[in-house]
Enzyme design. Structure first.
Site, PDB file in Angstrom:
ATOM      1  N   SER A 121       0.837  -1.197   0.000  1.00 25.56           N
ATOM      2  CA  SER A 121       0.000   0.000   0.000  1.00 25.56           C
ATOM      3  C   SER A 121       0.872   1.247   0.000  1.00 25.56           C
ATOM      4  O   SER A 121       2.057   1.172  -0.345  1.00 25.56           O
ATOM      5  CB  SER A 121      -0.931  -0.027   1.218  1.00 25.56           C
ATOM      6  N   ASN A 122       0.319   2.392   0.367  1.00 27.06           N
ATOM      7  CA  ASN A 122       1.088   3.638   0.436  1.00 27.06           C
ATOM      8  C   ASN A 122       0.528   4.520   1.550  1.00 27.06           C
ATOM      9  O   ASN A 122      -0.454   4.163   2.204  1.00 27.06           O
ATOM     10  CB  ASN A 122       1.061   4.347  -0.919  1.00 27.06           C
ATOM     11  N   HIS A 123       1.151   5.688   1.747  1.00 24.56           N
ATOM     12  CA  HIS A 123       0.833   6.541   2.898  1.00 24.56           C
ATOM     13  C   HIS A 123      -0.293   7.547   2.652  1.00 24.56           C
ATOM     14  O   HIS A 123      -0.448   8.477   3.431  1.00 24.56           O
ATOM     15  CB  HIS A 123       2.084   7.305   3.344  1.00 24.56           C
TER      16      HIS A 123
END
Ligand code: CTP
Ligand code: CA
Length: 228
Positions: A33-35
């Site tokens: 995923s990512n932030h």
């Protein structure tokens, strides 16, 4: 649909917004995923409701409350997000791709939890490209007005213009995420709005400001384009 009155200029419009990150499974307990915090997409949803629109928010996993008046559709992977977007794009007037969609997913997520191996110090994960959700929506025969985001750490305007043309968007909100306190995870954002004006590309630089105010500026500009 026809846009409404001075106080509620988006009355009668169906707006669909993607927000937050996507989560791409590796096995039943792990993901890529990512932030992305989802704050900008949620701010857009709240602002669109305030302007009178019917708002559908397709949201990846985020820690935010659903804004008042918004219909929220929770998704995890990019493929789930694409399915929800395709379904909600019918009769849609304005589509805003604000999600940080994972560009790749695991080619073959494991059915059972992956075990650490004693005989190897490295492991290789094979990734395949995810579908480009916003480009798919922009390629429809009955396409809505489509706004994309371009979060960049350099050459902001060049990459923004490139995304405007390559994905066939009507407008791009290009923001510099390398500045401290702006963009990713922050409450404030600065951006350059880019849109096609015949063969040329017009621009409007927005100074650092709360995401709620930038959201309103983006929507107002889009509404004025929609009405011409
Ligand atoms: N986007 C999308 N589906 C994807 C990737 C991106 O809908 N699979 C949308 C984003 O929501 C955003 C716009 O496309 O509105 C630009 O996203 P970005 O990640 O900047 O574009 P990419 O084409 O993935 O390019 P990059 O290599 O810079 O990540
Ligand atoms: Ca990307």
């Amino acid at each position: 649909a026809l846009a409404g009155t001075a106080e509620r200029p988006a009355e009668g419009l169906k707006v669909v917004i993607t927000a937050g990150p996507t989560r791409e499974p590796l096995d039943p307990v792990r993901y890529l995923s990512n932030h992305s915090s989802g704050k900008m997409g949620y701010a857009l949803a709240a602002a669109a409701v305030a302007l009178g629109a019917e708002v559908h928010l397709i949201s990846g996993p985020v820690a935010l409350a659903t804004p008042y008046g918004v219909t929220r559709h929770d998704v995890e992977s990019a493929n789930d997000m694409l399915a929800a977007a395709e379904r909600l794009a019918d009769d849609c007037d304005l589509f805003i791709g604000c999600a940080a969609v994972a560009d790749y997913r695991a080619e073959a997520p494991a059915e059972h939890k992956l075990k650490k191996r004693d005989d190897e110090d490295a492991m290789t994960l094979r990734l395949v490209k995810n579908p480009d959700i916003i480009a798919r929506i922009a390629a429809r025969d009955d396409r809505p007005f489509v706004i994309g985001f371009a979060a960049e750490t350099r050459d902001l305007e060049r990459y923004g213009r490139d995304k405007l043309t390559r994905k066939q968007l009507d407008m791009v909100v290009a923001n510099d995420v390398s500045q401290d306190g702006l963009g990713f995870g922050a409450d404030d954002n600065a951006a350059v709005l880019l849109w096609k004006d015949g063969d040329a590309i017009d621009r409007d630089a927005q100074p650092p400001q709360p995401k709620s105010r930038l959201a309103e500026a983006v929507l107002k500009r889009a509404l004025s384009r929609l009405n011409t």
